[in-house]
Design a protein around this motif. Structure first.
Motif, PDB file in Angstrom:
ATOM      1  N   SER A 586      25.531  -2.892  63.250  1.00  0.00           N
ATOM      2  CA  SER A 586      26.765  -3.627  62.936  1.00  0.00           C
ATOM      3  C   SER A 586      26.832  -3.960  61.460  1.00  0.00           C
ATOM      4  O   SER A 586      25.807  -4.201  60.815  1.00  0.00           O
ATOM      5  N   ILE A 588      29.222  -6.646  59.137  1.00  0.00           N
ATOM      6  CA  ILE A 588      30.198  -7.730  59.212  1.00  0.00           C
ATOM      7  C   ILE A 588      30.465  -8.238  57.801  1.00  0.00           C
ATOM      8  O   ILE A 588      29.532  -8.606  57.084  1.00  0.00           O
ATOM      9  N   GLU A 589      31.715  -8.197  57.401  1.00  0.00           N
ATOM     10  CA  GLU A 589      32.103  -8.745  56.094  1.00  0.00           C
ATOM     11  C   GLU A 589      32.690 -10.129  56.308  1.00  0.00           C
ATOM     12  O   GLU A 589      33.651 -10.303  57.067  1.00  0.00           O
ATOM     13  N   LEU A 590      32.103 -11.113  55.636  1.00  0.00           N
ATOM     14  CA  LEU A 590      32.513 -12.504  55.781  1.00  0.00           C
ATOM     15  C   LEU A 590      33.115 -13.008  54.482  1.00  0.00           C
ATOM     16  O   LEU A 590      32.760 -12.540  53.392  1.00  0.00           O
ATOM     17  N   VAL A 643      26.940  -9.246  67.726  1.00  0.00           N
ATOM     18  CA  VAL A 643      28.096  -9.696  66.942  1.00  0.00           C
ATOM     19  C   VAL A 643      28.616 -11.027  67.478  1.00  0.00           C
ATOM     20  O   VAL A 643      28.982 -11.923  66.699  1.00  0.00           O
ATOM     21  N   ARG A 647      29.156 -14.505  65.464  1.00  0.00           N
ATOM     22  CA  ARG A 647      30.437 -15.227  65.474  1.00  0.00           C
ATOM     23  C   ARG A 647      30.227 -16.690  65.864  1.00  0.00           C
ATOM     24  O   ARG A 647      30.784 -17.609  65.251  1.00  0.00           O
ATOM     25  N   SER A 651      31.426 -18.719  62.632  1.00  0.00           N
ATOM     26  CA  SER A 651      32.888 -18.660  62.640  1.00  0.00           C
ATOM     27  C   SER A 651      33.561 -19.920  62.096  1.00  0.00           C
ATOM     28  O   SER A 651      34.697 -19.859  61.629  1.00  0.00           O
ATOM     29  N   PHE A 656      35.928 -13.828  59.420  1.00  0.00           N
ATOM     30  CA  PHE A 656      35.402 -12.505  59.706  1.00  0.00           C
ATOM     31  C   PHE A 656      36.462 -11.475  59.272  1.00  0.00           C
ATOM     32  O   PHE A 656      37.414 -11.201  60.001  1.00  0.00           O
ATOM     33  N   ARG A 658      35.946  -8.188  58.308  1.00  0.00           N
ATOM     34  CA  ARG A 658      35.746  -6.812  58.789  1.00  0.00           C
ATOM     35  C   ARG A 658      34.531  -6.781  59.697  1.00  0.00           C
ATOM     36  O   ARG A 658      33.492  -7.368  59.385  1.00  0.00           O
ATOM     37  N   VAL A 659      34.663  -6.100  60.825  1.00  0.00           N
ATOM     38  CA  VAL A 659      33.554  -5.919  61.757  1.00  0.00           C
ATOM     39  C   VAL A 659      33.498  -4.449  62.152  1.00  0.00           C
ATOM     40  O   VAL A 659      34.493  -3.879  62.591  1.00  0.00           O
ATOM     41  N   GLU A 660      32.340  -3.839  61.962  1.00  0.00           N
ATOM     42  CA  GLU A 660      32.132  -2.457  62.401  1.00  0.00           C
ATOM     43  C   GLU A 660      30.885  -2.429  63.269  1.00  0.00           C
ATOM     44  O   GLU A 660      29.820  -2.881  62.850  1.00  0.00           O
TER      45      GLU A 660
END
Length: 851
Positions: A586, A588-590, A643, A647, A651, A656, A658-660
């Motif tokens: 994963s 994740i852009e925060l 993920v 979160r 959160s 959040f 971007r999430v891949e």
């Protein structure tokens, strides 16, 4: 010919005007578009999820669920059929795709086979193709042992049917959410792609898609307490099912369902009139209403359980008969969860579990940033290229610039008409086209200059320049087009967007060069009647270039060999920094909701979640953070669980953006697809060059291309740039560009081989390279200017992609001069193999055309 009949000129200007008319709506606000007359084209490009935000989710239907269901059905059918036939049996058991049992009386073997013949009957596939399959085979031994095997063919048929059914259920569920223009389609045999643009809450989408939504109604078994059944052994016809409470509460329920969700015709969220709690009201069809009324009438005072996906939602007591076919489900609902349950019930149950194996989610804020970055990069690249061409070619440069702008508008118009999706890499494809679009004009202009120097009149030089340059233009662009087409078929998502825009850009580039540019030049010549080369052309200083490139070929070979060996050694020892596309895991852009991101705090908090290898690093602005999580070893669902944990932890303080998420099965497929794509591109392009040139040229092109690929791999190795699926797109683009440059040199070399048969090959190669040096430098610089704008202004998301392309332009230019050409000496290319007659045709005088 530079002569254009009136109808040809009208058609060209009409095509240009229509392209502008179709492209313009993409630059107008929606309110302005709505106010325009109905006859005005209003269709625009569809923005990809990376530009407008939204979710791309790939769901995999669990084959194991289908096998399990088919085996349970087979067990029930065998049990029922044998009992009806009065045949005794023992040891009935099913495992995997195999069911076994043994007859008590071996004299009943034939009777048993006859009783079970329906299970092995051929099943018609239906449809246009027709045909039939056998879903099960039956075998037995003389001692009465039977074996029923579910065939792979039958399971595959059931999987395909379940996927088709699931697509319809998924579509109903997504439509109920009120999203705009979702894309739902099958991929492969057991997967479904769901793309929902502009979605603000991807978690809700995944929750709705993940649930099977199998709803059943059961009577509660009061013969013993549920706790005793958990600790002991429940009655044969009952089982323990837990509630969805926290902590879960056990219920002992009867296995046989009173009713199932198939009898529901409607479900709506609402509120309990007594306590105002959210509820879900439901309504049965006539058959369901009658059965539900009869059961509730017979069991007044007893509880019954409403079970969704093997969890008890509620277990109320039947106070009075429910005769109207209507009821309500209450529980610990929120307004949103009640609405979601109603959505699930209205859409129907899935035939099997759908597992999220890939997710790519972009928040609307990041999408807006990407649009802004792509637009800025495109405008800056366009302005820089326009200034560059105007400086070097004056009036002719402005004509080339105008043709280039028309070219870009044609790309946008075609994308709009096709309803194609514009992605961030797609913008990169347009910007790259801006850099390469001038190549055709540069090729022509330089040929034109050569013909003027050779003593031709301006009209003759123009015509000869176009004729001689056109074959080179086709050869050079076809190599890039081959790579782009293969990239489209082998790629996915944003990579396909890049391939589409690049492919369309190549086609429109050739079209505008051969029609629009020629028409504008013909009009300019008709009006100005030039007697000499326009003064604005400033590329004459290249005419004096007599660089002895081949004199230092041994040194350049040695340097290239050392760099290539270094790249291979680095790849073998250090390896690539593979992205999640190839390793799974994963990203994740925060973005901190307030102030700067605290990387140390994030690293410490996530370290307690036991997610394995985890990286936290700054990304772009101080408020942005990139979190990488290694692939989880507990299967596809574990990636989503990881993920969700992140979160839950972050959160409140972080957005959040971007999430891949890529599961292990998808990552392996992407890696194999990428390798196959590069290999097919090389084979196809080499085959084309082999046909168009001599075999030595094909070998030289192969060696030069491999040199560029290996050095590009070295760039990824030693800079630590992440190598992901977009890197494959960059590699294939480099292959196309490198061969584009090589083909231009080879085309001139082939021409000179026919013309100067006595000239030593090293000197002939030097002459050919020097004569195309202006084109090589100008095209490379314009392409680098355009890509550099993407590197600087295109944003962090595609920076690795654009840096590798910029590097590829540099090494591609180098290899076309110092690798592809000298290899011909190594393989002893013989000038006397070329036909003198072809040379005569190539250099024949061209009569002055009417302009």
């Amino acid at each position: 010919m530079l002569y254009f009949s009136r109808w040809k000129a009208i058609l060209i200007w009409l095509a240009t005007a229509l392209s502008i008319l179709v492209a313009i709506p993409n630059f107008l606000p929606k309110a302005t578009l709505d106010a325009l007359p109905s006859w005005v084209p209003k269709k625009t490009m569809t923005l990809g999820l990376d530009l407008q935000g939204g979710s791309h989710i790939m769901l995999k239907l669990e084959r194991g669920d289908i096998v399990k269901e088919r085996m349970q059905t087979a067990l029930d059918d065998v049990r029922t059929n044998l009992r009806k036939a009065g045949i005794g049996y023992t040891g009935l058991n099913g495992s995997g795709q195999k069911l076994t049992f043994k007859l008590r009386d071996v004299t009943q073997i034939d009777a048993a086979r006859d009783a079970l013949k329906d299970l092995t009957a051929l099943v018609s596939l239906g449809g246009l193709s027709g045909g039939s399959i056998q879903e099960a085979t039956l075998s037995n031994t003389d001692d009465g042992a039977f074996e029923l095997d579910l065939t792979d063919q039958g399971i595959n048929y059931r999987v395909q049917s379940a996927v088709s059914q699931s697509i319809e259920v998924v579509r109903r569920r997504v439509d109920e959410l009120g999203t705009t223009e979702p894309l739902i389609q099958r991929q492969g045999s057991d997967r479904i792609i769901v793309q929902v643009p502009g979605l603000d809450d991807p978690q809700r989408l995944k929750a709705i898609l993940n649930q099977t939504a199998k709803l059943t109604f059961h009577l509660v078994d009061n013969s013993m307490p549920a706790v005793d059944a958990v600790n002991g052994r429940p009655p044969a016809n009952s089982e323990v099912v837990y509630s969805n409470d926290d902590p879960p509460v056990p219920y002992l329920i009867q296995k046989t369902a009173i009713l199932s969700g198939e009898n529901l015709v409607d479900a709506q969220p609402g509120f309990n009139q007594q306590n105002s709690e959210p509820i879900v009201s439901f309504r049965f069809d006539s058959a369901g209403a009658q059965k539900f009324g009869r059961v509730t009438q017979e069991h007044v005072g007893e509880p019954f359980a409403v079970i969704l996906d093997n969890q008890v939602i509620t277990a109320p007591v039947i106070n009075e008969p429910i005769l109207g076919g209507q009821g309500q489900i209450s529980g610990n609902f929120t307004v949103e969860s009640a609405n979601d349950l109603a959505v699930l019930l209205r859409a129907g149950a899935l035939p099997a579990t759908l597992t999220v194996v890939e997710e790519r989610t972009v928040g609307p804020g990041l999408g807006a940033d990407s649009i802004r970055a792509g637009f800025i990069a495109g405008v800056i690249g366009l302005i820089a290229v326009i200034a560059f061409m105007t400086f070097f070619y004056g009036t002719l440069g402005m004509i080339a610039n105008l043709a280039m702008i028309i070219n870009v508008l044609m790309i946008i118009a075609i994308l709009s008409l096709l309803g194609a999706t514009l992605t961030l890499p797609g913008i990169a494809g347009i910007v790259l086209t801006i850099g390469q679009a001038v190549d055709s004009n540069v090729l022509f202009y330089e040929r034109f200059r050569e013909e003027v120097k050779a003593g031709r009149s301006i009209p003759q030089a123009m015509e000869a320049g176009f004729n001689k340059a056109f074959g080179t233009i086709i050869d050079a662009n076809l190599t890039t087009l081959i790579a782009a087409v293969i990239l489209f078929y082998m790629g996915s998502g944003p990579v396909r967007g890049f391939a589409i825009t690049l492919s369309i850009g190549i086609i429109t580039t050739v079209f505008t060069a051969y029609t629009v540019s020629r028409l504008m030049i013909a009009i300019w010549m008709r009006r100005t009647r030039p007697k000499a080369l326009p003064k604005g052309v400033r590329t004459g200083f290249f005419d004096f270039a007599q660089i002895r490139f081949m004199a230092i070929r041994n040194y350049t070979f040695a340097i290239s060999a050392a760099l290539t060996i270094g790249a291979i050694a680095g790849f073998a020892t250090l390896g690539l920094n593979l992205g999640i596309d190839f390793t799974g895991g994963s990203i994740i852009e925060l973005k901190a909701k307030q102030g700067d991101a605290n990387i140390g705090d994030i690293r410490e908090r996530l370290g307690t979640l036991n997610l394995g290898g985890l990286q936290v690093q700054g990304f772009g602005e101080p408020s942005n953070v990139l979190v990488r999580v290694q692939s989880q070893e507990a299967g596809e669902n574990a990636e989503q669980s990881a993920v969700n944990k992140i979160r839950g932890e972050l959160s409140e303080q972080y957005e959040f953006r971007r999430v891949e998420v890529v599961g292990p099965s998808v990552s392996g497929e992407l890696a194999m697809t990428g390798i196959i794509g590069v290999g097919l591109s090389l084979i196809a392009i080499m085959g084309y060059i082999w046909v168009r040139f001599e075999w030595q040229f094909a070998i030289g092109a192969i060696i030069a291309t491999l040199h560029d690929l290996l050095l590009t791999i070295g760039l990824f190795v030693f800079t630590g740039l992440e190598f992901d699926i977009t890197s494959i797109a960059a590699v294939l683009t480099i292959v196309g560009y490198s061969l584009n440059d090589t083909v231009v040199v080879y085309d001139r070399l082939r021409e000179n081989l026919r013309r100067y048969k006595k000239m030593p090959l090293p000197l002939l190669i030097d002459t050919s390279i020097n004569s195309t040096l202006s084109r090589t430098i100008l095209t490379s610089v314009t392409t680098m200017i355009a890509i550099l704008a993407l590197v600087v202004f295109g944003g962090d998301v595609i920076r690795g992609f654009t840096i590798s392309m910029l590097f590829g332009v540099v090494v591609g230019t180098f290899s076309s001069i110092y690798i592809a050409a000298p290899v011909l000496i190594l393989f002893k290319l013989r000038p006397d193999t070329f036909d003198k007659d072809k040379d005569n045709k190539a250099t024949a005088e061209i009569q002055s055309p009417a302009v």
